[in-house]
Write an enzyme that holds these catalytic residues in place. Structure first.
Site, PDB file in Angstrom:
ATOM      1  N   GLY A 181       1.042  -1.290   0.069  1.00  0.00           N
ATOM      2  CA  GLY A 181      -0.039   0.030  -0.093  1.00  0.00           C
ATOM      3  C   GLY A 181       0.878   1.240   0.103  1.00  0.00           C
ATOM      4  N   THR A 182       1.779   1.180   0.667  1.00  0.00           N
ATOM      5  CA  THR A 182       2.816   2.254   0.908  1.00  0.00           C
ATOM      6  C   THR A 182       3.299   2.671  -0.499  1.00  0.00           C
ATOM      7  OG1 THR A 182       3.425   1.702   3.287  1.00  0.00           O
ATOM      8  CG2 THR A 182       4.968   3.092   1.747  1.00  0.00           C
TER       9      THR A 182
ATOM     10  N   ASN B 294      -6.998   4.854   9.156  1.00  0.00           N
ATOM     11  CA  ASN B 294      -6.485   3.434   9.971  1.00  0.00           C
ATOM     12  C   ASN B 294      -6.704   3.630  11.438  1.00  0.00           C
ATOM     13  OD1 ASN B 294      -4.461   5.496   8.905  1.00  0.00           O
ATOM     14  ND2 ASN B 294      -2.980   4.392  10.301  1.00  0.00           N
TER      15      ASN B 294
ATOM     16  N   GLN C 207      -7.468   0.559   4.085  1.00  0.00           N
ATOM     17  CA  GLN C 207      -8.395   0.316   5.210  1.00  0.00           C
ATOM     18  C   GLN C 207      -9.769  -0.116   4.701  1.00  0.00           C
ATOM     19  OE1 GLN C 207      -7.552  -0.823   8.233  1.00  0.00           O
ATOM     20  NE2 GLN C 207      -5.269   0.027   8.122  1.00  0.00           N
TER      21      GLN C 207
ATOM     22  N   SER D  72      -3.799  -2.753  -0.428  1.00  0.00           N
ATOM     23  CA  SER D  72      -2.734  -3.592  -0.177  1.00  0.00           C
ATOM     24  C   SER D  72      -3.401  -5.004   0.360  1.00  0.00           C
ATOM     25  CB  SER D  72      -2.365  -3.157   1.236  1.00  0.00           C
ATOM     26  OG  SER D  72      -1.378  -3.711   1.826  1.00  0.00           O
TER      27      SER D  72
ATOM     28  N   HIS E 111      -2.299  -7.276   2.613  1.00  0.00           N
ATOM     29  CA  HIS E 111      -2.259  -7.979   3.938  1.00  0.00           C
ATOM     30  C   HIS E 111      -3.443  -7.616   5.026  1.00  0.00           C
ATOM     31  CE1 HIS E 111      -0.024  -4.812   6.585  1.00  0.00           C
ATOM     32  NE2 HIS E 111       0.338  -4.534   5.259  1.00  0.00           N
TER      33      HIS E 111
ATOM     34  N   THR F 258      10.240  -8.082 -11.585  1.00  0.00           N
ATOM     35  CA  THR F 258       9.356  -9.366 -12.139  1.00  0.00           C
ATOM     36  C   THR F 258       8.460  -9.517 -11.052  1.00  0.00           C
ATOM     37  OG1 THR F 258      11.744 -10.124 -12.792  1.00  0.00           O
ATOM     38  CG2 THR F 258      10.155 -11.866 -12.203  1.00  0.00           C
TER      39      THR F 258
ATOM     40  N   CYS G  50       2.700   1.516  12.595  1.00  0.00           N
ATOM     41  CA  CYS G  50       4.181   2.108  12.159  1.00  0.00           C
ATOM     42  C   CYS G  50       4.711   3.156  13.217  1.00  0.00           C
ATOM     43  CB  CYS G  50       4.112   2.670  10.686  1.00  0.00           C
ATOM     44  SG  CYS G  50       2.499   2.795  10.018  1.00  0.00           S
TER      45      CYS G  50
HETATM   46  N1  PLP Z   1      -2.491   3.386   4.036  1.00  0.00           N
HETATM   47  C1  PLP Z   1      -3.102   3.014   5.132  1.00  0.00           C
HETATM   48  C2  PLP Z   1      -4.454   3.815   5.312  1.00  0.00           C
HETATM   49  C3  PLP Z   1      -2.814   2.169   6.001  1.00  0.00           C
HETATM   50  O1  PLP Z   1      -3.773   1.953   7.171  1.00  0.00           O
HETATM   51  C4  PLP Z   1      -1.495   1.255   5.724  1.00  0.00           C
HETATM   52  C5  PLP Z   1      -0.831   0.324   6.553  1.00  0.00           C
HETATM   53  O2  PLP Z   1      -1.077   0.261   7.867  1.00  0.00           O
HETATM   54  C6  PLP Z   1      -0.841   1.753   4.587  1.00  0.00           C
HETATM   55  C7  PLP Z   1      -1.153   2.747   3.946  1.00  0.00           C
HETATM   56  C8  PLP Z   1       0.501   0.707   4.070  1.00  0.00           C
HETATM   57  O3  PLP Z   1       0.239  -0.205   3.642  1.00  0.00           O
HETATM   58  P1  PLP Z   1       1.533  -1.354   3.547  1.00  0.00           P
HETATM   59  O4  PLP Z   1       1.506  -1.986   5.090  1.00  0.00           O
HETATM   60  O5  PLP Z   1       0.899  -2.496   2.577  1.00  0.00           O
HETATM   61  O6  PLP Z   1       2.701  -0.730   2.891  1.00  0.00           O
END
Ligand code: PLP
Length: 384
Positions: free
Chosen positions: A72-73, A152, A180, A200, A202, A238, A324
Site C-alpha cells: 500500500g505504501t 487507519n 483500510q 494492500s 495483507h 519481475t 508504524c
Molecule cells: N495506508 C493506510 C491507510 C494503511 O493503514 C496502511 C497500513 O497500515 C498503509 C497505507 C500501508 O500499507 P502497507 O502496509 O501495505 O505498506
C-alpha cells in the site's frame, strides 16, 4: 494458556488458508517467470492476469486499470509522485488531509522539499474532512487531490463521493488511499469518482508485501521504478507471482464476504457500548461513519502503551493507533488533528476487529479491561 484474542486487524491479518493454498504451487512447481515465452512462464502470466481481474472486480474497475505493486505504501508513493512529476509543467499544488497515513504524508513532505506546494486540510473533531474545504483549497495550480477513504487509527470514513464530484468538476485527478476500506465497505471507483486508488493485500487476509494501484484509463503517471517495463511500463520488477495470486484470491473471498462486515459492526458496537461504561472513557472518531471493525477509545490519566502491555499479558492484541508509529513517542498526528491534547492522545487504544472475532472475544476484553484501567490509574500521578 490465557485465551488469545487478536483485535489488531487494521495492522495486519492472518493469511486465509484458502489464500495460502492458492499461492503454494507458485513457490514450487509453477515457478516460471511471467515474462518467459515457454509454457511455465505463460502459466504464471495467466495466473497474474486472473488475479488482476479479481482485484478489479472488488473495486468495480477494469482489469487493465490495475497495477501490481509491493505494498500500500508503494501504491501511495507511485500515485502521488507519479502524478506530481507527470504534471509538473501544469501546476505544483497538491491537496491532502492532515490525517493521512504516513505513506501519503511523508510523500507529500518529500515533494514539498522538491518544490511542490501542499495544502493539508484540517478535519473536525470526529475526523471528517469538509468537502467545502477541498473546494476552497483548489487553485489553478492544483494537480492532485489525495484524501484517504477511511482512517487507519480512528476509522472515520470520509465523504469521498462528494470530494470525487468536486475533483471531477475541476478535472483534477483524485487519489484515495483505500487500504483500510477494501473488503470492509463497498468500494466502487466509478461511484466514488476516483482516478487513482491504493490497496494492500495483507489487510484483507492476503500476504504481506503485495499491493496494487488502480489507475483510471486516461490518467497518466510518471513511473517510479525503472527497468524491464513490467506492469505496462509503470512498475518494472519481475512480478511477485505467489503474492499476486494470493492477493487475487483474497479479493475474491473479500467480495463474497462483504455482507459479513455488517455483523462485525454489531460486534464493534457491543464492544463500544461496554467499554464506554468505564469511567472517563471516550470514543475517538465518528460515532456512525466508521469502519465496521474499528473501535478507538481514550481513557483519561493513563497511557495507551501500558494498556497494550497489560492486555498482551492477558492474551489480547490491540494497538495505540497505527503499527508504524507505535514505537515513536510522538503523539499520533491523527489524534492531534481531531483536537486532542498530547496527553489525551497518549491515553488512546485501538481495537480493530476482524473475521475470526466473536462475541466471546468481546466479552473477554470487556471482562479484563476495567481492571487494567483501574490498576494503571492507581499508579498514575495524573489521576490524583
Ligand atoms: N495506508 C493506510 C491507510 C494503511 O493503514 C496502511 C497500513 O497500515 C498503509 C497505507 C500501508 O500499507 P502497507 O502496509 O501495505 O505498506
Amino acid at each position: 494458556m490465557a485465551k488469545q484474542v487478536y483485535m489488531d486487524h487494521s495492522a495486519t491479518t492472518a493469511v486465509d488458508p484458502v489464500v495460502t493454498e492458492a499461492m503454494l504451487p507458485y513457490f514450487s512447481e509453477k515457478y516460471g517467470n511471467p515474462s518467459s515465452l515457454y509454457s511455465i512462464g505463460r502459466q504464471s502470466r495467466k495466473a497474474i492476469e486472473e488475479a488482476r481481474q479479481k482485484v478489479a472486480d472488488l473495486i468495480g474497475a477494469k482489469k487493465e486499470e490495475i497495477i501490481f505493486t509491493g505494498s500500500g505504501t508503494e501504491s501511495d508513493n507511485l500515485a502521488i509522485k507519479g502524478i506530481a512529476l507527470k504534471n509538473r509543467t501544469k501546476g505544483d499544488h497538491i491537496i491532502t488531509s492532515s490525517i493521512e497515513h504516513h505513506a501519503v504524508l511523508n510523500t507529500c513532505k518529500y515533494l514539498e522539499k522538491n518544490g511542490f506546494k501542499v495544502t493539508y486540510l484540517p478535519v473536525n473533531k470526529e475526523g471528517l474532512v469538509d468537502p467545502a474545504d477541498v473546494q476552497k483549497a483548489i487553485t489553478p495550480q492544483t494537480i492532485l487531490i489525495s484524501i484517504m477513504h477511511a482512517n487507519n487509527e480512528i476509522g472515520t470514513i470520509q465523504p469521498i463521493e462528494e470530494i470525487g464530484r468536486i475533483a471531477k468538476e475541476k478535472n483534477i485527478p483524485f487519489h484515495t488511499d483505500a487500504v483500510q476500506t477494501i473488503g470492509k465497505i463497498p468500494v466502487n471507483v466509478d461511484t466514488l469518482g476516483i482516478s487513482l486508488l491504493s490497496i494492500s493485500a495483507h489487510k484483507i487476509y492476503g500476504p504481506k508485501g503485495v499491493g496494487a494501484l488502480y489507475l483510471r484509463k486516461g490518467t497518466f503517471i510518471e513511473p517510479q521504478m525503472h527497468g524491464g517495463g513490467h506492469e505496462r511500463n509503470i512498475r518494472s520488477s519481475t512480478e511477485n507471482v505467489p503474492g499476486i495470486v494470493g492477493f487475487g484470491k483474497a479479493c475474491e473471498l473479500a467480495k463474497g464476504r462483504l455482507p459479513d462486515e455488517a455483523n462485525l459492526a454489531k460486534l464493534r458496537d457491543s464492544l463500544i457500548k461496554s467499554v464506554l461504561q468505564i469511567k472517563e472513557s471516550y470514543l475517538n472518531g465518528h460515532p456512525t461513519k466508521r469502519l465496521p471493525g474499528n473501535a478507538n477509545f481514550r481513557f483519561s490519566y493513563i497511557e495507551g502503551e501500558s494498556m497494550i502491555l497489560s492486555l498482551d499479558m492477558k492474551g489480547v492484541a490491540a494497538s495505540t493507533g497505527s503499527a508504524c508509529s507505535s514505537t515513536s513517542l510522538e503523539p499520533s498526528h491523527v489524534l492531534i488533528a481531531i483536537g486532542l491534547r498530547p496527553e489525551e492522545s497518549h491515553g488512546s487504544l485501538r481495537f480493530s476487529l476482524g473475521r475470526e472475532n466473536t462475541q466471546e472475544d468481546v466479552d473477554h476484553v470487556v471482562s479484563i479491561l476495567p481492571d487494567i484501567v483501574n490498576k494503571l490509574r492507581m499508579m498514575s500521578p495524573l489521576a490524583r
